[in-house]
Write an enzyme that holds these catalytic residues in place. Structure first.
Site, PDB file in Angstrom:
ATOM      1  N   GLN A 123       0.837  -1.199   0.000  1.00 45.83           N
ATOM      2  CA  GLN A 123       0.000   0.000   0.000  1.00 45.83           C
ATOM      3  C   GLN A 123       0.869   1.246   0.000  1.00 45.83           C
ATOM      4  O   GLN A 123       1.645   1.458   0.926  1.00 45.83           O
ATOM      5  CB  GLN A 123      -0.908  -0.002   1.237  1.00 45.83           C
ATOM      6  CG  GLN A 123      -1.812   1.203   1.355  1.00 45.83           C
ATOM      7  CD  GLN A 123      -2.554   1.213   2.686  1.00 45.83           C
ATOM      8  OE1 GLN A 123      -2.276   0.412   3.566  1.00 45.83           O
ATOM      9  NE2 GLN A 123      -3.501   2.128   2.839  1.00 45.83           N
ATOM     10  N   GLY A 124       0.760   2.070  -1.027  1.00 39.82           N
ATOM     11  CA  GLY A 124       1.553   3.292  -1.146  1.00 39.82           C
ATOM     12  C   GLY A 124       0.701   4.521  -0.888  1.00 39.82           C
ATOM     13  O   GLY A 124       0.337   5.235  -1.836  1.00 39.82           O
ATOM     14  N   SER A 126       0.956   6.626   2.659  1.00 36.74           N
ATOM     15  CA  SER A 126       1.650   7.591   3.518  1.00 36.74           C
ATOM     16  C   SER A 126       2.920   8.133   2.866  1.00 36.74           C
ATOM     17  O   SER A 126       3.608   7.433   2.121  1.00 36.74           O
ATOM     18  CB  SER A 126       2.011   6.941   4.852  1.00 36.74           C
ATOM     19  OG  SER A 126       0.856   6.603   5.593  1.00 36.74           O
ATOM     20  N   GLU A 241      -9.420  -1.980   5.728  1.00 38.98           N
ATOM     21  CA  GLU A 241      -8.282  -2.272   6.601  1.00 38.98           C
ATOM     22  C   GLU A 241      -8.727  -2.303   8.055  1.00 38.98           C
ATOM     23  O   GLU A 241      -8.391  -3.226   8.806  1.00 38.98           O
ATOM     24  CB  GLU A 241      -7.202  -1.217   6.406  1.00 38.98           C
ATOM     25  CG  GLU A 241      -6.002  -1.399   7.322  1.00 38.98           C
ATOM     26  CD  GLU A 241      -4.977  -0.280   7.184  1.00 38.98           C
ATOM     27  OE1 GLU A 241      -3.795  -0.546   7.419  1.00 38.98           O
ATOM     28  OE2 GLU A 241      -5.372   0.855   6.851  1.00 38.98           O
ATOM     29  N   GLU A 361      -5.010   9.319  17.566  1.00 37.57           N
ATOM     30  CA  GLU A 361      -5.576  10.670  17.609  1.00 37.57           C
ATOM     31  C   GLU A 361      -6.533  10.908  16.443  1.00 37.57           C
ATOM     32  O   GLU A 361      -7.630  11.466  16.613  1.00 37.57           O
ATOM     33  CB  GLU A 361      -4.448  11.710  17.585  1.00 37.57           C
ATOM     34  CG  GLU A 361      -3.578  11.734  18.830  1.00 37.57           C
ATOM     35  CD  GLU A 361      -2.562  10.607  18.881  1.00 37.57           C
ATOM     36  OE1 GLU A 361      -1.945  10.408  19.938  1.00 37.57           O
ATOM     37  OE2 GLU A 361      -2.383   9.913  17.857  1.00 37.57           O
TER      38      GLU A 361
END
Length: 378
Positions: A123-124, A126, A241, A361
């Site tokens: 998974q690309g 971030s 996810e 958060e």
């Protein structure tokens, strides 16, 4: 929701439990490369037995399992201490996204190799300056005829060093508002323009990676969901996810809690009222996590796709895992940090739980704003 299993659900569990007893591959090798190939062989066996991608529709090679059967599957895999399939990101995210947003040609090309573990996915999303604020990503994709030329950097890309394909989010319209100028690509990792640099973790592993992309080419046929619609496709990916984590995570921490009780007895502190109180609190939270996970599955059963509620189990799991492993290290006393027990690895690995898959958060904000309807902070 009713948590009593129906006769068909009980049959599903019994069949799976018997299959796992007959086909469990045994202990996982310690060497990382050998362990990965072991998990790839295990996924191949799951696929041959009809137990890979159980939630996928039957026409795409899955089992067409209901959401309750999916939860049973996750719990039984953890209960049997079965290894994780090698292509877990393809099974939980890549495949469901192609099924939901992909063309029929994409489904024919990509789904079978995902199920069998023949082609690994990563998974690309971030980037160094775009993690929680994903829509601020800077990786660019520029059209060149019937291809796209991609340049940028990604980080925390799990299994990139093993992957054939990358679920890549890139900016295709720099003039559009940041959520609207994104496109979702399936990028071939096996090209010179893609460089992978492993990131060594505190556990000693290197499952995460940096990606350096300098002019990688992706054919137009590998755009998923249409140009400019990448944000909607990405949200589907992230919801799968987080929702896919719930039942397995709850089962996993229940097993760890059993190990914690055994550790307390081994250390002679099982009758200490302070220790008993902390274990009891963890027990309550683990059960709350299980029930919250099943509640989220009922939402998918009603609406067909995961919702923002999937953020809550991930948040709960992260905090429970960290507090549980911290208590285990305390109970080990002066032996706490000595690398002679699975607890040390669990403690170190749990540090990442509140960061990976969405920081705690950010998940709290999602729950507050999109589940509880609270106003956004200005």
């Amino acid at each position: 929701m009713d948590l009593t299993l129906s006769p068909s659900e009980q049959k599903f569990r019994d069949e799976l439990r018997a299959w796992l007893e007959a086909n469990h591959p045994g202990p996982e090798p310690e060497d990382p490369d050998e362990a990965f190939e072991y998990r790839r062989r295990w996924q191949r066996k799951l696929h041959e037995g009809g137990w890979a991608g159980v939630s996928w529709p039957r026409e795409y090679g899955g089992r067409g399992a209901t959401v309750i059967e999916q939860a049973i599957y996750s719990e039984e895999m953890v209960r049997a201490k079965a290894p994780q399939p090698a292509n877990i990101l393809g099974l939980l995210m890549g495949g469901p996204v192609v099924i939901h947003h992909g063309t029929e040609e994409q489904k024919r090309r990509f789904l079978e190799p995902i199920l069998s573990g023949e082609e690994i996915w990563c998974q690309g999303f971030s980037e160094p300056e775009a993690g929680s604020d994903l829509a601020s990503l800077k990786t660019r994709a520029v059209r060149d005829g019937d291809e796209w030329v991609i340049t940028g950097q990604k980080v925390w890309t799990t299994y990139a060093h093993k992957a054939k394909w990358c679920m890549l989010l890139a900016r295709t319209d720099p003039d559009a508002p940041k959520h609207q100028g994104l496109t979702y690509f399936i990028m071939d990792m096996e090209q010179d323009a893609v460089q992978v640099r492993p990131l060594r973790q505190i556990t000693g592993e290197a499952e995460f990676n940096e990606l350096f992309i300098e002019g990688a080419r992706v054919p137009d046929e590998n755009v998923v969901g249409g140009v400019g619609n990448g944000w909607a496709v990405a949200i589907t990916t992230l919801m799968h996810e987080r929702s896919g984590l719930g039942a397995a995570a709850a089962a996993g921490v229940r097993l760890m809690l059993d190990d914690l009780v055994a550790l307390a007895r081994e250390r002679g502190v099982a009758d200490d009222p302070l220790v008993r109180d902390r274990i009891a609190q963890l027990k309550i939270e683990v059960e709350a996590l299980r029930l919250t996970s099943w509640r989220g599955l009922s939402r998918i059963q009603r609406h067909g796709v995961p919702g923002p509620e999937g953020s809550l189990p991930k948040w709960q799991w992260s905090e429970i895992s960290q507090r549980l492993t911290e208590l285990a290290i305390e109970l080990r006393g002066e032996d706490g940090p000595v690398w002679d027990s699975p607890w040390v690895y669990r403690f170190l690995r749990a540090r990442a739980n509140s960061i990976e898959g969405g920081t705690t958060e950010i998940l709290k904000n999602i729950v507050a704003e999109r589940v509880l309807g609270l106003p956004k902070l200005r």
